[in-house]
Design an enzyme around this catalytic site. Sequence first.
Site, PDB file in Angstrom:
ATOM      1  N   TYR A   1      -4.170   5.899  -8.989  1.00  6.37           N
ATOM      2  CA  TYR A   1      -3.365   4.710  -9.288  1.00  6.37           C
ATOM      3  C   TYR A   1      -4.198   3.795 -10.173  1.00  6.37           C
ATOM      4  O   TYR A   1      -5.267   3.325  -9.762  1.00  6.37           O
ATOM      5  CB  TYR A   1      -2.953   4.006  -7.990  1.00  6.37           C
ATOM      6  CG  TYR A   1      -1.915   2.909  -8.202  1.00  6.37           C
ATOM      7  CD1 TYR A   1      -1.010   2.971  -9.264  1.00  6.37           C
ATOM      8  CD2 TYR A   1      -1.825   1.814  -7.347  1.00  6.37           C
ATOM      9  CE1 TYR A   1      -0.049   1.982  -9.452  1.00  6.37           C
ATOM     10  CE2 TYR A   1      -0.860   0.815  -7.526  1.00  6.37           C
ATOM     11  CZ  TYR A   1       0.019   0.914  -8.586  1.00  6.37           C
ATOM     12  OH  TYR A   1       0.965  -0.068  -8.783  1.00  6.37           O
TER      13      TYR A   1
ATOM     14  N   ARG B   1      -6.252  -5.754  -8.288  1.00 11.95           N
ATOM     15  CA  ARG B   1      -5.677  -6.722  -7.349  1.00 11.95           C
ATOM     16  C   ARG B   1      -5.479  -6.098  -5.961  1.00 11.95           C
ATOM     17  O   ARG B   1      -5.167  -6.787  -5.002  1.00 11.95           O
ATOM     18  CB  ARG B   1      -4.368  -7.295  -7.894  1.00 11.95           C
ATOM     19  CG  ARG B   1      -3.228  -6.342  -7.908  1.00 11.95           C
ATOM     20  CD  ARG B   1      -1.977  -6.853  -8.604  1.00 11.95           C
ATOM     21  NE  ARG B   1      -1.207  -5.727  -9.074  1.00 11.95           N
ATOM     22  CZ  ARG B   1      -0.462  -4.946  -8.303  1.00 11.95           C
ATOM     23  NH1 ARG B   1      -0.366  -5.190  -7.018  1.00 11.95           N
ATOM     24  NH2 ARG B   1       0.183  -3.917  -8.816  1.00 11.95           N
TER      25      ARG B   1
ATOM     26  N   ARG C   1      -6.015   9.209  -2.082  1.00 10.83           N
ATOM     27  CA  ARG C   1      -5.653   8.340  -3.206  1.00 10.83           C
ATOM     28  C   ARG C   1      -6.883   7.598  -3.674  1.00 10.83           C
ATOM     29  O   ARG C   1      -7.610   7.022  -2.859  1.00 10.83           O
ATOM     30  CB  ARG C   1      -4.594   7.345  -2.754  1.00 10.83           C
ATOM     31  CG  ARG C   1      -3.902   6.600  -3.889  1.00 10.83           C
ATOM     32  CD  ARG C   1      -2.936   5.592  -3.303  1.00 10.83           C
ATOM     33  NE  ARG C   1      -1.954   5.122  -4.248  1.00 10.83           N
ATOM     34  CZ  ARG C   1      -1.265   4.000  -4.085  1.00 10.83           C
ATOM     35  NH1 ARG C   1      -1.447   3.248  -3.013  1.00 10.83           N
ATOM     36  NH2 ARG C   1      -0.381   3.618  -4.984  1.00 10.83           N
TER      37      ARG C   1
ATOM     38  N   ASP D   1       8.912   4.445  -3.359  1.00 10.25           N
ATOM     39  CA  ASP D   1       7.916   3.378  -3.167  1.00 10.25           C
ATOM     40  C   ASP D   1       8.297   2.404  -2.045  1.00 10.25           C
ATOM     41  O   ASP D   1       7.716   1.320  -1.940  1.00 10.25           O
ATOM     42  CB  ASP D   1       7.611   2.606  -4.457  1.00 10.25           C
ATOM     43  CG  ASP D   1       6.339   1.774  -4.320  1.00 10.25           C
ATOM     44  OD1 ASP D   1       5.422   2.203  -3.596  1.00 10.25           O
ATOM     45  OD2 ASP D   1       6.266   0.672  -4.905  1.00 10.25           O
TER      46      ASP D   1
HETATM   47  C1  0GY Z   1       2.638   1.036  -4.685  1.00  9.00           C
HETATM   48  C2  0GY Z   1       2.084  -0.069  -5.464  1.00  9.00           C
HETATM   49  C3  0GY Z   1       1.345  -1.110  -5.029  1.00  9.00           C
HETATM   50  C4  0GY Z   1       0.653  -1.193  -3.785  1.00  9.00           C
HETATM   51  C5  0GY Z   1       0.124  -0.166  -3.094  1.00  9.00           C
HETATM   52  O1  0GY Z   1      -1.119   0.737  -1.380  1.00  9.00           O
HETATM   53  C6  0GY Z   1      -0.711  -0.302  -1.899  1.00  9.00           C
HETATM   54  O2  0GY Z   1      -0.975  -1.425  -1.479  1.00  9.00           O
HETATM   55  O3  0GY Z   1       0.313   1.074  -3.454  1.00  9.00           O
HETATM   56  C7  0GY Z   1       1.182  -2.266  -5.935  1.00  9.00           C
HETATM   57  O4  0GY Z   1       0.970  -3.378  -5.460  1.00  9.00           O
HETATM   58  O5  0GY Z   1       1.290  -2.061  -7.168  1.00  9.00           O
HETATM   59  O6  0GY Z   1       2.515   2.185  -5.072  1.00  9.00           O
HETATM   60  O7  0GY Z   1       3.234   0.761  -3.644  1.00  9.00           O
END
Ligand code: 0GY
Length: 306
Positions: free
Chosen positions: A159, A132, A126, A258
């Site tokens: 992401y 953030r 990923r 999620d």
């Molecule tokens: C998600 C989204 C978030 C966080 C993470 O790996 C992570 O910390 O993916 C988010 O805070 O938008 O996909 O779980």
Amino acid sequence: MSALSPKSPNWLDWYANPSEPTLRLPPGTVDTHCHVFGPQAEFPFAPERKYTPCDGGKDELFALRDHLGIARNVIVQATCHGADNSAMVDAVRAADGRARGIATVRPDIGAAELLELDAAGVRGVRFNFVRRLVDTSPEDDLRTIARKVAPLGWHIVLYFESADLPELEDFFAELPTPLVVDHMGRPDVTQPVDGPEFTRFLRFVDANDVWVKVSCPERLSVSGPPALNGERHAYTDVVPFARRVVEEFPDRVLWGTDWPHPNLTAHMPDDGLLVDHVAHIAVTDEQRHKLLVANPMGLYWPGEDF
Ligand code: 0GY
């Protein structure tokens, strides 16, 4: 052993007693986006993390899988574990062939470690551009990682926030692996579905044969969950966006819960309701079978029967 860190202030824990979905998921359904958090006592969180969550380990994940009628999981390394993939790999191994993993790795990772991850069931890395969640990674480092994982047949999960796509798009297009985008590229759902931002995203998907997770309505929604009156149609403002992607790219869409839903601030979704949401975004049996079974099986378990 060092003391356990307390959860981040105002942390919302995952929903303890999710409802029974009304939608019966087709046999072989894959949840392509979920995480494990610790448990912290066994798998400490990374020092560089931006949040400290509650525990959400493999036992709870597998219990949710079985409750919702999901067959398999793709467990995505959560940023709270940094590049220490042990909790994710432990969960993938424990799933006995019913899970795959997406790792976070550093550019200096060696061939032996990559092969070990591959043998455990990891099928991708990923790249996270959400500020953030991570400190920025130089594009050269990401190119190095991409070059190392491409020969394994892995893909790259991206992401990013929708507003950042214009500056990232050329870099993404050069990457040498298949691409999978989390949460539809996080559209601003107060904008029209045929407005410039989402149109640009759809063009990017089309031009680069990108896979799209039509996940996280609870994270994208402004209208939010239903009132507590028995209504099971939640997150209605996200529906036109997800439906558009499912209709335009029926063979490259993926779905995920999620769970355990990091960093939500307004509410924690009932995972049973998230399953019911699928009926609104993939409205035919054929669309749902592709989204939930055929597409993820082709990407993560190629050649295996559903
Ligand atoms: C998600 C989204 C978030 C966080 C993470 O790996 C992570 O910390 O993916 C988010 O805070 O938008 O996909 O779980």
